[in-house]
Design an enzyme around this catalytic site. Structure first.
Site, mmCIF file in Angstrom:
data_model
loop_
_atom_site.group_PDB
_atom_site.id
_atom_site.type_symbol
_atom_site.label_atom_id
_atom_site.label_comp_id
_atom_site.label_asym_id
_atom_site.label_seq_id
_atom_site.Cartn_x
_atom_site.Cartn_y
_atom_site.Cartn_z
ATOM 1 N N HIS A 55 34.870 -21.104 -133.148
ATOM 2 C CA HIS A 55 35.786 -21.759 -132.207
ATOM 3 C C HIS A 55 34.990 -22.713 -131.324
ATOM 4 O O HIS A 55 33.775 -22.558 -131.141
ATOM 5 C CB HIS A 55 36.483 -20.721 -131.339
ATOM 6 N N GLU A 57 34.815 -23.043 -128.113
ATOM 7 C CA GLU A 57 34.126 -22.414 -126.981
ATOM 8 C C GLU A 57 32.826 -21.745 -127.416
ATOM 9 O O GLU A 57 31.801 -21.868 -126.744
ATOM 10 C CB GLU A 57 35.024 -21.347 -126.321
ATOM 11 N N CYS A 85 40.927 -17.691 -126.569
ATOM 12 C CA CYS A 85 41.426 -16.445 -127.157
ATOM 13 C C CYS A 85 40.581 -15.283 -126.617
ATOM 14 O O CYS A 85 39.606 -15.491 -125.895
ATOM 15 C CB CYS A 85 41.344 -16.505 -128.684
ATOM 16 N N CYS A 88 36.804 -15.534 -127.540
ATOM 17 C CA CYS A 88 36.093 -16.523 -126.732
ATOM 18 C C CYS A 88 35.983 -16.071 -125.283
ATOM 19 O O CYS A 88 34.952 -16.286 -124.643
ATOM 20 C CB CYS A 88 36.791 -17.876 -126.840
#
Length: 157
Positions: A55, A57, A85, A88
């Protein structure tokens, strides 16, 4: 912090989201500022990397940790185009990031108030300041167009 400063830094995260879009990834971008300096960048690359943890992040945090030379990032602000999420959010807390600024809420997986609020939870050892809504329109349009094209089966531009 100054709204214009948040907006200019979020513009960097939107640039990362555009890179993800060009790669036919979900257009989410993130940048991390440590003590006022841009030290980490990332965009979604789960599909191309065949990695569920890739992801935006996570990519930005990994980049920042390498740049700074530490796995802890106190006095830092993470800018991301979509609410983090839970995976993260966990990484954000582990890195001791001070503040998270995101553009729009994620109603399915959002871990900063949409579904659950991990980042500001009193149950956690570390808490982040959270700011939302910066450059929301740009992020929302990019995501809506991406998913609309994906559902229609059109090749993404």
């Amino acid at each position: 912090m100054n709204y214009q400063l948040h907006k200019s830094r979020m513009a960097e995260a939107l640039q990362e989201a555009r890179i993800a879009l060009r790669k036919t990834e979900v257009p989410v971008g993130a940048v991390l500022f440590f003590e006022g300096n841009l030290v980490g960048r990332g965009h979604n690359s789960s599909i191309s990397n065949k990695d569920a943890t890739a992801h935006a992040e996570i990519q930005a945090i990994r980049d920042a940790c390498k740049t700074v030379g530490n796995y802890r990032l106190p006095n830092s602000i993470l800018y991301v185009t979509l609410e983090p999420c839970i995976m993260c959010a966990g990484a954000i807390l582990q890195a001791r990031i001070e503040e998270v600024v995101f553009a729009i809420r994620e109603p399915t997986y959002g871990a900063s108030g949409s579904v659950i609020n991990v980042l500001e939870s009193d149950w956690m050892n570390h808490r982040c300041k959270v700011t939302t809504g910066i450059c929301a329109d740009e992020s929302r349009v990019m995501l809506k167009e991406f998913f609309s094209k994906l559902r229609s089966g059109r090749v993404l531009d």
